[in-house]
Design an enzyme around this catalytic site. Sequence first.
Site, mmCIF file in Angstrom:
data_model
loop_
_atom_site.group_PDB
_atom_site.id
_atom_site.type_symbol
_atom_site.label_atom_id
_atom_site.label_comp_id
_atom_site.label_asym_id
_atom_site.label_seq_id
_atom_site.Cartn_x
_atom_site.Cartn_y
_atom_site.Cartn_z
ATOM 1 C CE1 TYR A 1 -2.971 2.984 0.394
ATOM 2 C CE2 TYR A 1 -4.230 1.410 2.081
ATOM 3 C CZ TYR A 1 -4.182 3.241 1.445
ATOM 4 O OH TYR A 1 -5.012 3.773 1.480
ATOM 5 C CE LYS B 1 -5.792 1.370 -0.067
ATOM 6 N NZ LYS B 1 -6.336 3.035 -1.374
HETATM 7 C C1 NAY Z 1 -8.332 2.840 2.918
HETATM 8 O O1 NAY Z 1 -7.371 2.457 3.364
HETATM 9 O O2 NAY Z 1 -9.141 3.420 3.347
HETATM 10 C C2 NAY Z 1 -7.672 3.629 1.560
HETATM 11 O O3 NAY Z 1 -8.135 3.394 0.288
HETATM 12 C C3 NAY Z 1 -7.735 5.325 1.619
HETATM 13 C C4 NAY Z 1 -8.022 6.063 0.370
HETATM 14 C C5 NAY Z 1 -8.492 6.950 0.151
HETATM 15 N N1 NAY Z 1 -7.458 7.651 0.456
HETATM 16 C C6 NAY Z 1 -6.401 8.699 1.430
HETATM 17 C C7 NAY Z 1 -4.748 9.176 1.698
HETATM 18 O O4 NAY Z 1 -7.199 8.205 2.409
HETATM 19 O O5 NAY Z 1 -10.237 7.073 -0.848
HETATM 20 C C8 NAY Z 1 -8.975 7.732 -0.913
HETATM 21 C C9 NAY Z 1 -9.761 9.405 -0.218
HETATM 22 O O6 NAY Z 1 -10.535 9.103 0.775
HETATM 23 C C10 NAY Z 1 -10.447 9.787 -1.342
HETATM 24 O O7 NAY Z 1 -9.644 9.689 -2.715
HETATM 25 C C11 NAY Z 1 -10.574 11.227 -0.925
HETATM 26 O O8 NAY Z 1 -9.589 12.525 -1.442
#
Ligand code: NAY
Length: 292
Positions: A135, A161
């Site tokens: 990740y 990811k």
């Molecule tokens: C997780 O581990 O929960 C994720 O997949 C998080 C992915 C999110 N990125 C971050 C930096 O938190 O979904 C994204 C993000 O919330 C979204 O793009 C809005 O900015």
Amino acid sequence: LKDMKGVIPALLTPFDKDENLHEEGLRALIRRMLADGVHGLYITGSTGEGFLMDLEERKRAVEITVDEVAGKVPVMVHVGAISTKLSVDLTRHAYEAGADAISSVPPFYYRFGEAEIIEYYRALAEATPLPMIVYNIPLAGLMGYDTILKLAKIENVKGIKYTASSHYEITKLKADLGEDFMIYSGSDEMAISGLLAGADGLIGSTYNVLADTFLSLYDFYVKGDIAKANDVMKEAVEVILKMLSYGNLNALLKTLNRMRGVDAGYARSPFRNFTKEEEVKIAADLRELKKT
Ligand code: NAY
């Protein structure tokens, strides 16, 4: 893992008002995601507030999820922690519980060096036969391209990811590591860009609320109708930017789920939940946005 493509919510973990794991809420949220037609679930990651939970709670969330999903879609478990020992424990548990893949941020906070990060992933990858999805996320300190190539050499490291926005690296990783190395794009507001760069799937937080939107985007993309996919993306960007403007995405996504009758509970402190007055304003704002 090859089947784990498409739209994969980074699932919220519902807590009750007293901050206890809210089992019924978690089951309700999973049922809603399955009814929406998502292609998989990614649990106890950053959206899942995994770092705010103790090991027993994280394990329990995995057991509940695997039970509720009952094999309908693959489940990927985020097992990251700052200690290799704890992450290995979570990895073994995920395997025994019947999860399909594991994933982890690199160990963070102490600025570990590359050798330490590689050994961390090796220990997790060797702990079980499960595929490991590395990740890469700015919150934990982005890994350099060469570090990713080195990690990909570890047996069982089967994908990444990718939550950075330098999407040309997705294109290059596919070229360097081959089509079988799975890549999940982690920036929801850049979903179409991630797919066009070569990502196999989308893992993100806003799909806890916008699954139908992103499923339609993904459908258009798979059919080759990029113009339509991009139209959906443009609408989604408006909504996501509005969502981000409230400043506390986990709590917001839980609130929005509660508003539509899915008891996704509350965020755990130090995350702040919204007051009743704020919730009324959020509901009105989003109704307004829907009209435009
Ligand atoms: C997780 O581990 O929960 C994720 O997949 C998080 C992915 C999110 N990125 C971050 C930096 O938190 O979904 C994204 C993000 O919330 C979204 O793009 C809005 O900015």
